[in-house]
Design an enzyme around this catalytic site. Structure first.
Site, mmCIF file in Angstrom:
data_model
loop_
_atom_site.group_PDB
_atom_site.id
_atom_site.type_symbol
_atom_site.label_atom_id
_atom_site.label_comp_id
_atom_site.label_asym_id
_atom_site.label_seq_id
_atom_site.Cartn_x
_atom_site.Cartn_y
_atom_site.Cartn_z
ATOM 1 N N GLY A 46 -22.318 25.748 -18.486
ATOM 2 C CA GLY A 46 -22.108 24.725 -17.469
ATOM 3 C C GLY A 46 -23.433 24.187 -16.974
ATOM 4 N N GLN A 51 -29.273 20.151 -11.236
ATOM 5 C CA GLN A 51 -30.188 21.014 -11.976
ATOM 6 C C GLN A 51 -31.152 20.205 -12.839
ATOM 7 O OE1 GLN A 51 -26.747 23.631 -13.433
ATOM 8 N NE2 GLN A 51 -28.463 25.045 -13.416
ATOM 9 N N CYS A 94 -27.842 31.897 -14.550
ATOM 10 C CA CYS A 94 -27.965 30.477 -14.243
ATOM 11 C C CYS A 94 -29.222 29.926 -14.907
ATOM 12 C CB CYS A 94 -28.049 30.294 -12.729
ATOM 13 S SG CYS A 94 -28.311 28.592 -12.222
ATOM 14 N N LEU A 95 -29.092 28.742 -15.526
ATOM 15 C CA LEU A 95 -30.247 28.144 -16.198
ATOM 16 C C LEU A 95 -31.377 27.844 -15.215
ATOM 17 C CD1 LEU A 95 -28.306 25.694 -18.548
ATOM 18 C CD2 LEU A 95 -29.320 27.903 -19.146
ATOM 19 N N HIS A 136 -19.336 28.349 -9.697
ATOM 20 C CA HIS A 136 -20.798 28.377 -9.838
ATOM 21 C C HIS A 136 -21.376 26.956 -9.820
ATOM 22 C CE1 HIS A 136 -24.564 30.132 -11.817
ATOM 23 N NE2 HIS A 136 -24.740 28.829 -11.915
ATOM 24 N N GLU A 137 -20.775 26.054 -10.596
ATOM 25 C CA GLU A 137 -21.327 24.690 -10.703
ATOM 26 C C GLU A 137 -21.105 23.893 -9.418
ATOM 27 O OE1 GLU A 137 -23.311 24.228 -13.054
ATOM 28 O OE2 GLU A 137 -22.680 25.931 -14.258
ATOM 29 N N HIS A 140 -23.650 24.644 -6.900
ATOM 30 C CA HIS A 140 -24.897 23.906 -7.130
ATOM 31 C C HIS A 140 -24.917 22.584 -6.370
ATOM 32 C CE1 HIS A 140 -27.360 26.086 -9.954
ATOM 33 N NE2 HIS A 140 -26.384 26.239 -10.823
HETATM 34 NI NI NI Z 1 -26.326 27.571 -12.412
#
Ligand code: NI
Length: 172
Positions: A46, A51, A94-95, A136-137, A140
């Site tokens: 995702g 991000q 998480c990226l 999670h997304e 963000h």
């Molecule tokens: Ni993330």
């Protein structure tokens, strides 16, 4: 298609709430395609626009993480309208939070409303991994990272480790 640069902790941009999408034009479609490409390249399941430094309430996701098929989903201006059940999301990552994974408490079932890439209303009933990804997304988009769900001690340990890693990068 362009691979976008992914911002990482502690970039302050990741901490601001972002704005709803109001225009569904070609430029938006390009952003969506670039985000999907960036997600598969990372690789991740995702990615939220914030991000990539983009101020839009927009997420792309693919629980299968299938780089061959690239059958990803898009959700715009998403909102979780109901949630129930508890589960532990094991080894969540998480990226934007490099070199770290941890168990996170999440809702098992969620109902999310939003818009598709052309602005049509969409409702997603999710459980398990898909539900975790959506929580999670969408976090963000509100400036929240998964480490915010951990104990203050665990979070501090990560902050210290990250600070040290960034310092080493500078001097390397
Ligand atoms: Ni993330």
């Amino acid at each position: 298609m362009t691979i976008l640069n992914i911002l990482t902790y502690p970039d302050p941009f990741l901490r601001q709430p972002v704005h709803p999408v109001t225009v569904f034009d070609d430029a938006l479609q390009t952003i969506i395609e670039d985000m999907a490409e960036t997600m598969y390249d990372a690789p991740g399941v995702g990615l939220a626009a914030i991000q990539a430094g983009i101020d839009m309430r927009l997420i792309v996701f693919d629980p299968a993480a299938d780089v061959e098929k690239k059958e990803y989903s898009v959700l715009i201006n998403p909102e979780i309208v109901s949630a129930r059940g508890q589960m532990i999301s094991e080894n969540e990552g998480c990226l934007s939070v490099p070199d770290y994974r941890a168990d996170v408490k999440r809702y098992e079932f969620t109902t999310t409303k939003g818009l598709d890439r052309f602005g049509n209303p969409l409702t997603i009933e999710a459980e398990g991994l898909l539900s975790i990804i959506l929580q999670h997304e969408i976090d963000h988009l509100n400036g929240i990272l998964f480490i915010d769900h951990l104990s203050a001690l665990k979070r501090q340990l990560y902050k210290n480790r990250r600070k040290k890693a960034l310092k080493n990068e500078e001097t390397a």
